[in-house]
Design a protein around this motif. Sequence first.
Motif, PDB file in Angstrom:
ATOM      1  N   THR A  10       6.791  -0.510  -6.760  1.00 60.92           N
ATOM      2  CA  THR A  10       5.630  -0.179  -7.568  1.00 60.92           C
ATOM      3  C   THR A  10       4.539   0.587  -7.099  1.00 60.92           C
ATOM      4  OG1 THR A  10       4.682  -2.234  -6.523  1.00 60.92           O
ATOM      5  CG2 THR A  10       5.918  -2.674  -8.545  1.00 60.92           C
ATOM      6  N   ARG A  50      -1.237  12.130  -3.382  1.00 64.11           N
ATOM      7  CA  ARG A  50      -1.772  10.898  -3.701  1.00 64.11           C
ATOM      8  C   ARG A  50      -3.298  11.049  -4.054  1.00 64.11           C
ATOM      9  NH1 ARG A  50       2.306   8.982   0.438  1.00 64.11           N
ATOM     10  NH2 ARG A  50       3.395   7.339  -0.755  1.00 64.11           N
ATOM     11  N   PRO A  51      -3.557  11.092  -5.203  1.00 68.09           N
ATOM     12  CA  PRO A  51      -4.757  11.395  -5.874  1.00 68.09           C
ATOM     13  C   PRO A  51      -5.949  10.861  -5.346  1.00 68.09           C
ATOM     14  CG  PRO A  51      -3.406  10.833  -7.642  1.00 68.09           C
ATOM     15  CD  PRO A  51      -2.477  11.017  -6.618  1.00 68.09           C
ATOM     16  N   PHE A  82       0.955  -1.308   0.022  1.00 69.06           N
ATOM     17  CA  PHE A  82      -0.184  -0.027  -0.145  1.00 69.06           C
ATOM     18  C   PHE A  82       0.897   1.165   0.062  1.00 69.06           C
ATOM     19  CE2 PHE A  82      -3.350   2.897   1.546  1.00 69.06           C
ATOM     20  CZ  PHE A  82      -4.508   2.299   0.737  1.00 69.06           C
ATOM     21  N   ILE A 129       2.252  12.241 -11.274  1.00 69.65           N
ATOM     22  CA  ILE A 129       1.078  11.245 -11.338  1.00 69.65           C
ATOM     23  C   ILE A 129      -0.026  11.823 -11.042  1.00 69.65           C
ATOM     24  CG2 ILE A 129       0.340   9.300 -10.153  1.00 69.65           C
ATOM     25  CD1 ILE A 129       2.588   8.367 -11.361  1.00 69.65           C
ATOM     26  N   ARG A 166      -7.412  -4.519  -1.177  1.00 70.67           N
ATOM     27  CA  ARG A 166      -6.392  -4.864  -1.664  1.00 70.67           C
ATOM     28  C   ARG A 166      -5.527  -5.979  -0.956  1.00 70.67           C
ATOM     29  NH1 ARG A 166      -3.746   0.849  -3.764  1.00 70.67           N
ATOM     30  NH2 ARG A 166      -5.485   1.331  -5.387  1.00 70.67           N
ATOM     31  N   PHE A 171      -4.158   5.965 -16.018  1.00 71.13           N
ATOM     32  CA  PHE A 171      -3.052   5.894 -15.297  1.00 71.13           C
ATOM     33  C   PHE A 171      -2.540   4.419 -15.311  1.00 71.13           C
ATOM     34  CE2 PHE A 171      -1.562   4.630 -11.267  1.00 71.13           C
ATOM     35  CZ  PHE A 171      -0.152   5.426 -11.573  1.00 71.13           C
ATOM     36  N   ARG A 172      -3.593   3.555 -14.999  1.00 73.50           N
ATOM     37  CA  ARG A 172      -3.454   2.007 -14.907  1.00 73.50           C
ATOM     38  C   ARG A 172      -2.938   1.348 -16.221  1.00 73.50           C
ATOM     39  NH1 ARG A 172      -2.868   1.969  -9.749  1.00 73.50           N
ATOM     40  NH2 ARG A 172      -4.553   2.900  -8.589  1.00 73.50           N
ATOM     41  N   PHE A 192      -3.613  11.905 -13.337  1.00 71.78           N
ATOM     42  CA  PHE A 192      -4.963  11.311 -12.709  1.00 71.78           C
ATOM     43  C   PHE A 192      -5.827  12.613 -13.156  1.00 71.78           C
ATOM     44  CE2 PHE A 192      -5.544   7.663  -9.994  1.00 71.78           C
ATOM     45  CZ  PHE A 192      -4.261   7.072  -9.906  1.00 71.78           C
ATOM     46  N   GLY A 241       0.985   1.510  -5.239  1.00 67.01           N
ATOM     47  CA  GLY A 241       0.245   0.506  -4.335  1.00 67.01           C
ATOM     48  C   GLY A 241      -0.956  -0.151  -5.061  1.00 67.01           C
ATOM     49  N   GLY A 242      -1.270   0.264  -6.367  1.00 63.50           N
ATOM     50  CA  GLY A 242      -2.738  -0.204  -6.968  1.00 63.50           C
ATOM     51  C   GLY A 242      -2.303  -1.086  -8.065  1.00 63.50           C
ATOM     52  N   ASP A 245       6.196   4.258 -10.809  1.00 64.24           N
ATOM     53  CA  ASP A 245       5.591   5.632 -10.867  1.00 64.24           C
ATOM     54  C   ASP A 245       6.613   6.549 -11.656  1.00 64.24           C
ATOM     55  OD1 ASP A 245       3.284   4.909  -9.411  1.00 64.24           O
ATOM     56  OD2 ASP A 245       3.855   5.695  -7.579  1.00 64.24           O
TER      57      ASP A 245
HETATM   58  C1  S3P Z   1      -1.583   4.577  -6.125  1.00 64.35           C
HETATM   59  C2  S3P Z   1      -0.421   4.487  -5.511  1.00 64.35           C
HETATM   60  C3  S3P Z   1       0.695   5.605  -5.676  1.00 64.35           C
HETATM   61  C4  S3P Z   1       0.717   5.891  -7.329  1.00 64.35           C
HETATM   62  C5  S3P Z   1      -0.872   6.233  -7.461  1.00 64.35           C
HETATM   63  C6  S3P Z   1      -2.035   5.242  -7.459  1.00 64.35           C
HETATM   64  C7  S3P Z   1      -2.476   3.515  -5.622  1.00 64.35           C
HETATM   65  O1  S3P Z   1       1.893   5.164  -5.640  1.00 64.35           O
HETATM   66  O2  S3P Z   1       1.056   4.831  -8.252  1.00 64.35           O
HETATM   67  O3  S3P Z   1      -1.120   7.557  -6.899  1.00 64.35           O
HETATM   68  O4  S3P Z   1      -3.497   3.346  -6.361  1.00 64.35           O
HETATM   69  O5  S3P Z   1      -2.497   3.111  -4.502  1.00 64.35           O
HETATM   70  P1  S3P Z   1       2.777   4.685  -4.122  1.00 64.35           P
HETATM   71  O6  S3P Z   1       2.154   3.559  -3.654  1.00 64.35           O
HETATM   72  O7  S3P Z   1       4.035   4.814  -4.279  1.00 64.35           O
HETATM   73  O8  S3P Z   1       2.161   5.823  -3.163  1.00 64.35           O
END
Ligand code: S3P
Length: 174
Positions: free
Chosen positions: A80, A120-121, A12, A47, A139, A59-60, A51, A82-83, A36
């Motif tokens: 990587t 963190r959008p 996360f 980032i 998650r 973004f994905r 978004f 978090g998503g 990222d």
């Molecule tokens: C995201 C985490 C972010 C970045 C984006 C989306 C997510 O990275 O990829 O804002 O979906 O959890 P970090 O985990 O490095 O903050």
Amino acid sequence: MILSKNVALVGFMGTGKSTIGRLVARELGWRFADTDQLIERRAGCEISEIFAREGERFFRAQEHAALASLRGEWRHVVATGGGIVTRGENVSLLRELGFVVWLTADEETIFERVSRNANRPLLHTPHPRATVAALLAARRPLYESAAHFALDTAQVSQAEAAKTIVAETLRFFS
Ligand code: S3P
């Protein structure tokens, strides 16, 4: 199936993937990559701007392309977003890259860490704490099934976390 020899860090937001990943890379003498960062470099913007302008779906797709671009690499430590685990094809790619490590922390620690910066959008919601809780719940099982090894980062220093990952990496590939 493992095709090459890398370490990928998943987990996360706020679990220290980038910072710990750099330390692991330095100790192993491997290269460091960050999905990222790859996305930002390619897009020429942050980032949060991606978004805002193009939305999460776009973004994905960029995130998947960034991960896929690392296919075939050797001796990389890959941090990587978090998503990344929310797309099943990314999980296959991660496991193809090599040793997948899940960095964890309790919800309280995560919330405290992510509150320190506003970049963190996904957390720009009326109730960010509830958003963190919901995203974490959704998650957790994805990280768990993607990873070969989990490490709680809440109670250890980043240097200690890196040392453990280095030792587990050497063991994994021995
Ligand atoms: C995201 C985490 C972010 C970045 C984006 C989306 C997510 O990275 O990829 O804002 O979906 O959890 P970090 O985990 O490095 O903050």
